[in-house]
Design an enzyme around this catalytic site. Structure first.
Site, mmCIF file in Angstrom:
data_model
loop_
_atom_site.group_PDB
_atom_site.id
_atom_site.type_symbol
_atom_site.label_atom_id
_atom_site.label_comp_id
_atom_site.label_asym_id
_atom_site.label_seq_id
_atom_site.Cartn_x
_atom_site.Cartn_y
_atom_site.Cartn_z
ATOM 1 C CB SER A 1 140.041 59.636 -8.424
ATOM 2 O OG SER A 1 139.617 59.054 -6.838
ATOM 3 C CG HIS B 1 134.906 60.519 -8.329
ATOM 4 N ND1 HIS B 1 134.865 59.342 -8.540
ATOM 5 C CD2 HIS B 1 136.623 61.178 -7.950
ATOM 6 C CE1 HIS B 1 135.972 58.853 -8.551
ATOM 7 N NE2 HIS B 1 136.634 60.100 -8.005
#
Length: 196
Positions: A70, A93
């Site tokens: 992330s 993501h």
């Protein structure tokens, strides 16, 4: 010895924030430095700000130990050289957020998240050379990369470490992600982290 800073745990908390990391980089302006990263992510805007600070410094080696997921994977994209331990993983993501409010508030937040996702896709694209549309697809799918996959797809410049011991993954309940690799879940469980 090269100045080294460890970024472990959530991005945006403790010393893992733009002012603290910026201060380390400013103290070592013009000198090569190393950032050792083991983080499941955190505040996306802080990851982007740290990436910009790393780019401005211009002489940063990022070493991924355990996991860079992330916001943590975003910040390492600013490094001049990225190395991933053979037992580590990277993950990209779509950014997410908690929001409370009216339907209009939620629609506005969804639009903002789409804009953030596009901005981050451009950053990954710039670092890896992949088209933005391809990167957006990987982000939407929540893509986890082994060290070898990260190197093959240009998310890192080198893989280091020949054994699979490496560093334990950053403490986190990885079941909160859509598609964490079984190896990450096993490592977290063995360390007593997250859901069993």
């Amino acid at each position: 010895m090269i100045p080294t800073l460890h970024i472990h745990g959530p991005i945006g908390e403790g010393q893992n924030n733009p002012p603290a990391i910026g201060a380390f980089l400013a103290e070592n302006a013009g000198r090569p430095v190393c950032l050792v990263v083991n983080s499941f992510g955190g505040i996306a805007a802080d990851g982007a700000a740290i990436m910009a600070l790393i780019e401005q410094h211009g002489n940063v080696r990022a070493e991924v130990m355990g996991v860079a997921a992330s916001a943590a994977s975003l910040l390492v994209m600013g490094a001049a050289r990225i190395a991933v331990h053979s037992a580590a993983h990277m993950m990209i993501h779509d950014p997410s957020n908690l929001v409370w409010g009216t339907a209009e508030d939620l629609r506005r937040e969804a639009d903002n998240l789409d804009k953030l996702a596009d901005t981050y896709a451009r950053a990954y694209s710039r670092a890896t050379g992949h088209p933005v549309e391809r990167v957006r697809g990987w982000m939407t799918a929540e893509t986890w990369l082994t060290a070898e996959e990260a190197e093959a797809l240009n998310f890192c410049d080198e893989v280091f470490g020949t054994d699979q011991s490496g560093e334990a993954v950053a403490a986190f309940d990885y079941t909160r992600f859509k598609a964490p690799p079984p190896a990450i879940l096993r490592a977290a469980r063995q360390a007593g982290q997250g859901a069993a």
